[in-house]
Design a protein around this motif. Structure first.
Motif, PDB file in Angstrom:
ATOM      1  N   GLY A  67     -22.652  -8.156  68.574  1.00  0.00           N
ATOM      2  CA  GLY A  67     -21.454  -8.427  67.372  1.00  0.00           C
ATOM      3  C   GLY A  67     -21.879  -9.401  66.708  1.00  0.00           C
ATOM      4  O   GLY A  67     -23.253 -10.167  67.095  1.00  0.00           O
ATOM      5  N   SER A  68     -21.046 -10.137  65.660  1.00  0.00           N
ATOM      6  CA  SER A  68     -21.381 -11.169  64.777  1.00  0.00           C
ATOM      7  C   SER A  68     -20.710 -12.518  66.050  1.00  0.00           C
ATOM      8  O   SER A  68     -20.418 -12.584  66.602  1.00  0.00           O
ATOM      9  N   THR A  69     -21.396 -13.201  65.181  1.00  0.00           N
ATOM     10  CA  THR A  69     -20.795 -14.966  65.843  1.00  0.00           C
ATOM     11  C   THR A  69     -21.008 -15.592  64.361  1.00  0.00           C
ATOM     12  O   THR A  69     -21.688 -16.288  63.235  1.00  0.00           O
ATOM     13  N   LEU A  70     -19.547 -16.015  64.521  1.00  0.00           N
ATOM     14  CA  LEU A  70     -19.095 -17.308  63.582  1.00  0.00           C
ATOM     15  C   LEU A  70     -19.885 -18.076  63.905  1.00  0.00           C
ATOM     16  O   LEU A  70     -18.789 -18.929  64.408  1.00  0.00           O
ATOM     17  N   THR A  71     -19.706 -18.832  62.138  1.00  0.00           N
ATOM     18  CA  THR A  71     -20.285 -20.039  62.688  1.00  0.00           C
ATOM     19  C   THR A  71     -20.089 -21.196  61.195  1.00  0.00           C
ATOM     20  O   THR A  71     -19.759 -20.393  60.569  1.00  0.00           O
ATOM     21  N   PHE A  72     -18.525 -22.057  62.012  1.00  0.00           N
ATOM     22  CA  PHE A  72     -18.167 -22.685  61.177  1.00  0.00           C
ATOM     23  C   PHE A  72     -18.654 -24.063  61.220  1.00  0.00           C
ATOM     24  O   PHE A  72     -19.063 -24.921  61.880  1.00  0.00           O
ATOM     25  N   GLY A  73     -18.803 -24.683  59.398  1.00  0.00           N
ATOM     26  CA  GLY A  73     -19.161 -26.245  59.103  1.00  0.00           C
ATOM     27  C   GLY A  73     -18.587 -27.093  59.457  1.00  0.00           C
ATOM     28  O   GLY A  73     -17.433 -27.176  59.410  1.00  0.00           O
ATOM     29  N   VAL A  74     -19.176 -28.388  60.585  1.00  0.00           N
ATOM     30  CA  VAL A  74     -18.814 -29.195  61.072  1.00  0.00           C
ATOM     31  C   VAL A  74     -18.750 -30.507  60.670  1.00  0.00           C
ATOM     32  O   VAL A  74     -20.137 -30.255  59.868  1.00  0.00           O
ATOM     33  N   VAL A  75     -17.796 -31.524  59.451  1.00  0.00           N
ATOM     34  CA  VAL A  75     -18.553 -32.752  59.880  1.00  0.00           C
ATOM     35  C   VAL A  75     -19.037 -33.909  60.803  1.00  0.00           C
ATOM     36  O   VAL A  75     -20.640 -34.170  60.664  1.00  0.00           O
ATOM     37  N   ASN A  76     -18.766 -33.425  61.724  1.00  0.00           N
ATOM     38  CA  ASN A  76     -19.060 -34.654  62.643  1.00  0.00           C
ATOM     39  C   ASN A  76     -18.968 -33.586  63.784  1.00  0.00           C
ATOM     40  O   ASN A  76     -18.160 -33.504  64.998  1.00  0.00           O
ATOM     41  N   ILE A  77     -20.254 -33.384  64.140  1.00  0.00           N
ATOM     42  CA  ILE A  77     -20.584 -32.203  65.950  1.00  0.00           C
ATOM     43  C   ILE A  77     -20.052 -32.486  66.699  1.00  0.00           C
ATOM     44  O   ILE A  77     -19.628 -31.906  68.115  1.00  0.00           O
TER      45      ILE A  77
END
Length: 126
Positions: A67-77
């Protein structure tokens, strides 16, 4: 005829327990419950990304590989990873660095759905 999109996106995933999953997405990722429909075992939560929601549907066989992987952008990983660590969230190894491009971290919700954080390192976001 072209498709006329409205700019919204709802990402749907199967979960074993709607109650447990709502709590996890709120407590761990900071999402906000928009609504819940118990008759169809469905809910939607808003994310920090404008007009991007996560829909959860309770199913007998939820989560898992594929399936899909939801990928969220963050400022500080690193800070995002620390928050996942604080909640004992299972992760797929350490943060992966692609110099000058991106840093990536894959992790899993309680139903084994893969999710990911990314930190953009490109000059456009530097």
């Amino acid at each position: 005829m072209a498709i006329d999109y409205d700019g919204g996106l709802t990402c749907s995933m199967g979960v074993a327990s709607l109650d447990a999953s709502i709590a996890w997405y709120q407590d761990v990722l900071g999402f906000t419950l928009l609504y819940r429909v118990d008759e169809i075992a469905w809910c939607e939560l808003s994310t920090a990304v404008a007009r991007v929601n996560v829909g959860l549907g309770q199913r007998e066989a939820a989560g898992g590989a594929g399936g899909s992987t939801l990928t969220f952008g963050v400022v500080n990983i690193d800070a995002a990873k620390a928050e996942l660590d604080r909640h004992n969230v299972r992760q797929d190894g350490p943060i992966r660095d692609i110099p000058g491009m991106v840093r990536l971290l894959t992790f899993y919700d309680p139903d084994d759905n893969a999710l990911m954080f990314y930190q953009d390192l490109s000059e456009a976001h530097g």
